[in-house]
Scaffold this motif. Structure first.
Motif, mmCIF file in Angstrom:
data_model
loop_
_atom_site.group_PDB
_atom_site.id
_atom_site.type_symbol
_atom_site.label_atom_id
_atom_site.label_comp_id
_atom_site.label_asym_id
_atom_site.label_seq_id
_atom_site.Cartn_x
_atom_site.Cartn_y
_atom_site.Cartn_z
ATOM 1 N N SER A 89 0.858 -1.181 0.000
ATOM 2 C CA SER A 89 0.000 0.000 0.000
ATOM 3 C C SER A 89 0.895 1.233 0.000
ATOM 4 O O SER A 89 2.008 1.203 0.522
ATOM 5 N N TYR A 90 0.380 2.310 -0.585
ATOM 6 C CA TYR A 90 1.165 3.529 -0.735
ATOM 7 C C TYR A 90 0.469 4.681 -0.021
ATOM 8 O O TYR A 90 -0.720 4.927 -0.258
ATOM 9 N N ARG A 91 1.197 5.339 0.858
ATOM 10 C CA ARG A 91 0.679 6.595 1.409
ATOM 11 C C ARG A 91 1.111 7.689 0.443
ATOM 12 O O ARG A 91 2.303 7.824 0.119
ATOM 13 N N VAL A 92 0.139 8.472 -0.036
ATOM 14 C CA VAL A 92 0.408 9.398 -1.129
ATOM 15 C C VAL A 92 -0.186 10.779 -0.834
ATOM 16 O O VAL A 92 -1.076 10.933 0.010
ATOM 17 N N VAL A 93 0.327 11.744 -1.555
ATOM 18 C CA VAL A 93 -0.321 13.049 -1.695
ATOM 19 C C VAL A 93 -0.423 13.328 -3.182
ATOM 20 O O VAL A 93 0.367 12.820 -3.977
ATOM 21 N N ILE A 94 -1.417 14.098 -3.561
ATOM 22 C CA ILE A 94 -1.585 14.422 -4.970
ATOM 23 C C ILE A 94 -0.525 15.446 -5.366
ATOM 24 O O ILE A 94 -0.293 16.432 -4.673
ATOM 25 N N SER A 95 0.197 15.172 -6.452
ATOM 26 C CA SER A 95 1.268 16.077 -6.859
ATOM 27 C C SER A 95 0.872 16.954 -8.037
ATOM 28 O O SER A 95 1.498 17.974 -8.290
ATOM 29 N N THR A 96 -0.177 16.554 -8.763
ATOM 30 C CA THR A 96 -0.769 17.433 -9.781
ATOM 31 C C THR A 96 -2.276 17.261 -9.700
ATOM 32 O O THR A 96 -2.779 16.245 -9.227
ATOM 33 N N SER A 97 -2.983 18.276 -10.160
ATOM 34 C CA SER A 97 -4.444 18.182 -10.146
ATOM 35 C C SER A 97 -4.954 17.247 -11.228
ATOM 36 O O SER A 97 -6.116 16.867 -11.227
ATOM 37 N N GLY A 98 -4.070 16.858 -12.149
ATOM 38 C CA GLY A 98 -4.461 15.918 -13.181
ATOM 39 C C GLY A 98 -5.105 16.583 -14.389
ATOM 40 O O GLY A 98 -5.406 17.778 -14.393
ATOM 41 N N GLU A 99 -5.315 15.784 -15.411
ATOM 42 C CA GLU A 99 -5.928 16.267 -16.647
ATOM 43 C C GLU A 99 -7.139 15.401 -16.980
ATOM 44 O O GLU A 99 -7.078 14.179 -16.882
ATOM 45 N N ILE A 100 -8.227 16.058 -17.372
ATOM 46 C CA ILE A 100 -9.418 15.333 -17.809
ATOM 47 C C ILE A 100 -9.504 15.425 -19.327
ATOM 48 O O ILE A 100 -9.457 16.513 -19.903
ATOM 49 N N GLU A 101 -9.612 14.266 -19.952
ATOM 50 C CA GLU A 101 -9.595 14.179 -21.413
ATOM 51 C C GLU A 101 -10.910 13.568 -21.911
ATOM 52 O O GLU A 101 -11.339 12.514 -21.431
ATOM 53 N N PHE A 102 -11.545 14.230 -22.850
ATOM 54 C CA PHE A 102 -12.780 13.720 -23.438
ATOM 55 C C PHE A 102 -12.454 12.546 -24.367
ATOM 56 O O PHE A 102 -11.560 12.623 -25.206
ATOM 57 N N LYS A 103 -13.171 11.421 -24.185
ATOM 58 C CA LYS A 103 -12.948 10.254 -25.031
ATOM 59 C C LYS A 103 -14.145 10.031 -25.962
ATOM 60 O O LYS A 103 -14.007 10.080 -27.175
ATOM 61 N N THR A 104 -15.301 9.780 -25.374
ATOM 62 C CA THR A 104 -16.535 9.647 -26.157
ATOM 63 C C THR A 104 -17.666 10.229 -25.312
ATOM 64 O O THR A 104 -17.429 10.747 -24.227
ATOM 65 N N HIS A 105 -18.884 10.113 -25.821
ATOM 66 C CA HIS A 105 -20.042 10.627 -25.095
ATOM 67 C C HIS A 105 -20.103 10.023 -23.695
ATOM 68 O O HIS A 105 -20.088 8.800 -23.525
ATOM 69 N N ASN A 106 -20.145 10.898 -22.668
ATOM 70 C CA ASN A 106 -20.221 10.470 -21.273
ATOM 71 C C ASN A 106 -19.068 9.541 -20.856
ATOM 72 O O ASN A 106 -19.239 8.646 -20.023
ATOM 73 N N LEU A 107 -17.886 9.767 -21.429
ATOM 74 C CA LEU A 107 -16.690 9.039 -21.004
ATOM 75 C C LEU A 107 -15.510 10.010 -21.001
ATOM 76 O O LEU A 107 -15.113 10.517 -22.052
ATOM 77 N N PHE A 108 -14.972 10.246 -19.802
ATOM 78 C CA PHE A 108 -13.842 11.151 -19.638
ATOM 79 C C PHE A 108 -12.728 10.422 -18.894
ATOM 80 O O PHE A 108 -12.972 9.631 -17.976
ATOM 81 N N LEU A 109 -11.492 10.685 -19.305
ATOM 82 C CA LEU A 109 -10.315 10.041 -18.722
ATOM 83 C C LEU A 109 -9.572 11.043 -17.843
ATOM 84 O O LEU A 109 -9.210 12.127 -18.302
ATOM 85 N N TRP A 110 -9.360 10.652 -16.585
ATOM 86 C CA TRP A 110 -8.610 11.496 -15.640
ATOM 87 C C TRP A 110 -7.259 10.845 -15.369
ATOM 88 O O TRP A 110 -7.180 9.706 -14.930
ATOM 89 N N THR A 111 -6.183 11.565 -15.678
ATOM 90 C CA THR A 111 -4.829 11.101 -15.398
ATOM 91 C C THR A 111 -4.240 11.978 -14.300
ATOM 92 O O THR A 111 -4.203 13.203 -14.436
ATOM 93 N N VAL A 112 -3.794 11.349 -13.212
ATOM 94 C CA VAL A 112 -3.320 12.106 -12.054
ATOM 95 C C VAL A 112 -1.997 11.523 -11.559
ATOM 96 O O VAL A 112 -1.776 10.316 -11.609
ATOM 97 N N HIS A 113 -1.099 12.411 -11.126
ATOM 98 C CA HIS A 113 0.188 12.002 -10.576
ATOM 99 C C HIS A 113 0.124 12.068 -9.050
ATOM 100 O O HIS A 113 -0.319 13.072 -8.483
ATOM 101 N N LEU A 114 0.578 11.005 -8.404
ATOM 102 C CA LEU A 114 0.589 10.933 -6.947
ATOM 103 C C LEU A 114 2.029 10.814 -6.460
ATOM 104 O O LEU A 114 2.794 9.993 -6.982
ATOM 105 N N GLN A 115 2.375 11.622 -5.497
ATOM 106 C CA GLN A 115 3.711 11.537 -4.901
ATOM 107 C C GLN A 115 3.659 10.568 -3.726
ATOM 108 O O GLN A 115 2.810 10.680 -2.848
#
Length: 245
Positions: A89-115
Motif C-alpha cells: 500500500s502507498y501513502r500518497v499526496v496528490i502532486s498534480t491536479s491531473g488532466e481530464i480528457e474527453f474520449k466519447t459521449h459520457n466518457l472522460f479520462l482522468w490522469t493524475v500524478h501521486l507523490q
C-alpha cells in the motif's frame, strides 16, 4: 483501486472506473553541491526509491459531473493510503491536479500524478503474555519500519515497564515508562509518534512519565528481538507494517 480501504467503484454509484497505474523504476538520487573552485561534492541529502505513481481513472458521466468526481478524489488524495490489490500500500499526496480528457459521449479520462510518501506491506501483529524471553519481530521490508507497542500491566505491583532492542538510542538505553497502572494500556506509537496511557477509552499523554528520546523503529530485512520487563504480569501486542524503499 482502494483509497483508505474503500474501492473507488463504490464511491460514485459505479460512475468511476479505475483503469491502470504505472510505477517508475526505483532510483537513487544524490544531490551534488558545486563549490567556488568547481568541485562537485556529494551532499548528505539523498532521495531513494519509487517517488511517483501515475493513475488513470475513467468517469462514465457528463463533463461537469466528471469534474466534480475528480475534484472529490483529489481532495481525498491530499493525504491517503492507496492500494491496487497488491502486497504493498502507498501513502500518497496528490502532486498534480491531473488532466481530464474527453474520449466519447459520457466518457472522460482522468490522469493524475501521486507523490509517494510511504510504501507499506500488510500489517504484522505479535501478541504475548510471556515477556521472560525476547520478542522476535521479523521485518520483511527493505527500509526501517516504525512499530506500535501496546503494553497492559496485569498486576498492581507493576509500576514501571522497560523496552529495549529498537533502533537508535533505545537499542542500548531501555525505554522506561513509569507510574503505570493496573489494566491501563500503554501505547507507544512509532507511526503517529505518540505515547499514551488508556483509562478505558480515554487517552492520557504519557510522555512526561518516560525517558523517550526516539519512537520505536526496527531495521529492514532482519529479526529484531525486543526485551520487555518485568518478565510477568504483562500483556503485550506489537504491530507494524513493513516499509519498502
Amino acid at each position: 483501486m482502494k483509497i483508505n480501504g474503500v474501492d473507488i467503484s463504490t464511491m460514485f454509484f459505479d460512475k468511476a472506473e479505475f483503469l491502470d497505474y504505472s510505477i517508475p523504476a526505483p532510483s537513487f538520487n544524490r544531490y551534488i553541491t558545486t563549490t567556488d573552485v568547481d568541485r562537485k561534492i556529494p551532499n548528505k541529502r539523498t532521495s531513494i526509491g519509487i517517488r511517483d505513481l501515475i493513475v488513470r481513472i475513467a468517469f462514465h458521466d457528463t463533463k461537469e459531473n466528471s469534474y466534480i468526481m475528480s475534484s472529490a478524489l483529489a481532495s481525498i488524495l491530499s493525504d491517503a493510503v492507496v492500494n491496487f490489490n497488491g502486497a504493498i500500500s502507498y501513502r500518497v499526496v496528490i502532486s498534480t491536479s491531473g488532466e481530464i480528457e474527453f474520449k466519447t459521449h459520457n466518457l472522460f479520462l482522468w490522469t493524475v500524478h501521486l507523490q509517494i510518501l510511504d510504501k507499506m506491506g500488510p500489517e504484522i501483529e505479535v501478541s504475548t503474555t510471556n515477556t521472560s524471553t525476547p520478542i522476535a519481530l521479523n521485518n520483511f521490508g527493505t527500509y526501517k519500519t516504525p512499530i506500535i507497542i501496546e503494553i497492559t500491566p496485569k498486576s498492581a505491583g507493576v509500576t514501571s515497564v522497560t523496552v529495549a532492542g529498537m533502533l537508535g538510542y533505545h537499542s542500548t538505553i531501555p525505554l522506561t515508562i513509569s507510574n503505570t497502572g493496573l489494566n491501563r494500556k500503554i501505547i507507544i506509537d512509532g507511526e503517529a509518534c505518540t505515547i499514551v496511557e488508556m483509562d478505558g477509552s480515554t487517552p492520557t499523554n504519557k510522555f512526561l512519565a518516560t525517558n523517550l528520546v526516539s519512537f520505536p523503529e526496527i531495521g529492514p530485512a532482519q529479526t529484531t528481538n525486543l526485551t520487555i520487563t518485568p518478565s510477568t504480569n504483562l500483556e503485550v501486542k506489537i504491530k507494524f507494517k513493513p516499509r519498502y524503499i
